[in-house]
Design a protein around this motif. Structure first.
Motif, short mmCIF file in Angstrom:
data_model
loop_
_atom_site.label_atom_id
_atom_site.label_comp_id
_atom_site.label_asym_id
_atom_site.label_seq_id
_atom_site.Cartn_x
_atom_site.Cartn_y
_atom_site.Cartn_z
N CYS A 84 -6.05 -5.44 -9.87
CA CYS A 84 -6.62 -5.52 -8.52
C CYS A 84 -5.64 -6.07 -7.48
O CYS A 84 -5.58 -5.53 -6.37
CB CYS A 84 -7.91 -6.33 -8.53
N PRO A 85 -4.87 -7.13 -7.78
CA PRO A 85 -3.94 -7.63 -6.76
C PRO A 85 -2.97 -6.55 -6.28
O PRO A 85 -2.74 -6.41 -5.07
CB PRO A 85 -3.19 -8.76 -7.47
N THR A 86 -2.44 -5.76 -7.19
CA THR A 86 -1.50 -4.70 -6.82
C THR A 86 -2.17 -3.69 -5.91
O THR A 86 -1.61 -3.29 -4.88
CB THR A 86 -0.95 -4.01 -8.09
N GLU A 87 -3.37 -3.27 -6.26
CA GLU A 87 -4.07 -2.27 -5.45
C GLU A 87 -4.46 -2.82 -4.09
O GLU A 87 -4.29 -2.15 -3.07
CB GLU A 87 -5.30 -1.75 -6.18
N LEU A 88 -4.95 -4.05 -4.04
CA LEU A 88 -5.36 -4.62 -2.75
C LEU A 88 -4.16 -4.87 -1.84
O LEU A 88 -4.24 -4.66 -0.62
CB LEU A 88 -6.17 -5.89 -2.97
N LYS A 89 -3.04 -5.29 -2.40
CA LYS A 89 -1.83 -5.47 -1.59
C LYS A 89 -1.34 -4.12 -1.05
O LYS A 89 -0.90 -4.01 0.10
CB LYS A 89 -0.74 -6.15 -2.40
N MET A 90 -1.42 -3.08 -1.88
CA MET A 90 -1.03 -1.74 -1.45
C MET A 90 -1.94 -1.26 -0.31
O MET A 90 -1.48 -0.70 0.68
CB MET A 90 -1.10 -0.75 -2.62
N LEU A 91 -3.24 -1.50 -0.44
CA LEU A 91 -4.18 -1.13 0.62
C LEU A 91 -3.87 -1.89 1.91
O LEU A 91 -3.99 -1.34 3.00
CB LEU A 91 -5.61 -1.38 0.18
N SER A 92 -3.48 -3.14 1.79
CA SER A 92 -3.11 -3.92 2.96
C SER A 92 -1.93 -3.28 3.69
O SER A 92 -1.93 -3.16 4.92
CB SER A 92 -2.77 -5.35 2.54
N GLU A 93 -0.92 -2.86 2.93
CA GLU A 93 0.23 -2.18 3.52
C GLU A 93 -0.20 -0.88 4.20
O GLU A 93 0.24 -0.56 5.31
CB GLU A 93 1.27 -1.86 2.45
N LEU A 94 -1.06 -0.12 3.54
CA LEU A 94 -1.53 1.14 4.11
C LEU A 94 -2.34 0.91 5.38
O LEU A 94 -2.25 1.69 6.33
CB LEU A 94 -2.34 1.93 3.08
#
Length: 192
Positions: A84-94
């Motif tokens: 989840c941390p990886t996905e949520l950080k990626m969504l933040s960048e997007l």
């Protein structure tokens, strides 16, 4: 919330009206100021906690209803989730490059975990996303209402198009998939 304002009023009154008394003891002004800072911090944290809504039976309909004819991404995650941390950080960048990207976060933890959920989403840069947390004694009922084929594994991400046809992904979703979905659903770079 009323009690917090009452406490702040009392602290401010003591601070303003009691300066003569406080000035006699060098530690009292510091203590009064510390109490004021703590009260304001608590007020800010409780305001943030109010932004995390309880997800109960029927909440999915509220999420969908608020986004009629609009594409969005619905992410189920948990404090204990490895990916989840990886996905949520990626969504933040997007979201930074596509401010109009609508992301809804639903934590599968419990309401008592709200302070940790707030801290975690803030550290991931997702604290401005709409947030919910499971608030049912039997989360199986919520999962069944959301998707009868979902057994609770996270991250679980649903990509809703304008017609609310959805595509589900379990596990870490690639950045390329997110970018392709954003392009297909005409999510522009500017916010509304």
């Amino acid at each position: 919330m009323f009690n917090i304002f009452k406490s702040i009023t009392v602290i401010c009154s003591l601070r303003a009206g009691g300066l003569g008394i406080m000035a006699r003891t060098p530690h009292r002004p510091v203590m009064g100021g510390l109490l004021l800072v703590l009260a304001l911090t608590f007020m800010n944290a409780s305001g943030a906690a109010e932004s995390v809504r309880p997800f109960t039976l029927g909440s999915l309909e509220k999420v969908l209803g608020a986004r009629e004819d609009k594409p969005f991404i619905l992410v189920f995650w948990s404090l204990d989730c490895q990916y989840c941390p990886t996905e949520l950080k990626m969504l933040s960048e997007l979201k930074r490059s596509h401010p109009a990207l609508d992301v809804v976060l639903i934590a599968t933890d419990s309401v008592s975990d709200t302070p940790q959920l707030i801290a975690r989403t803030e550290s991931y840069g997702m604290n401005k996303a709409e947030q919910w947390v499971f608030a049912e004694d039997m989360p199986e009922r919520l999962r069944f209402e959301i998707d009868r084929r979902w057994y609770g594994e996270v991250p679980r991400t649903y990509f809703y198009d304008r017609k609310h046809q959805r595509e589900a992904k379990t596990g870490l979703v690639s950045k390329k998939f997110f970018e392709d979905w954003i392009a297909r659903n005409a999510v522009t770079g500017s916010g509304h």
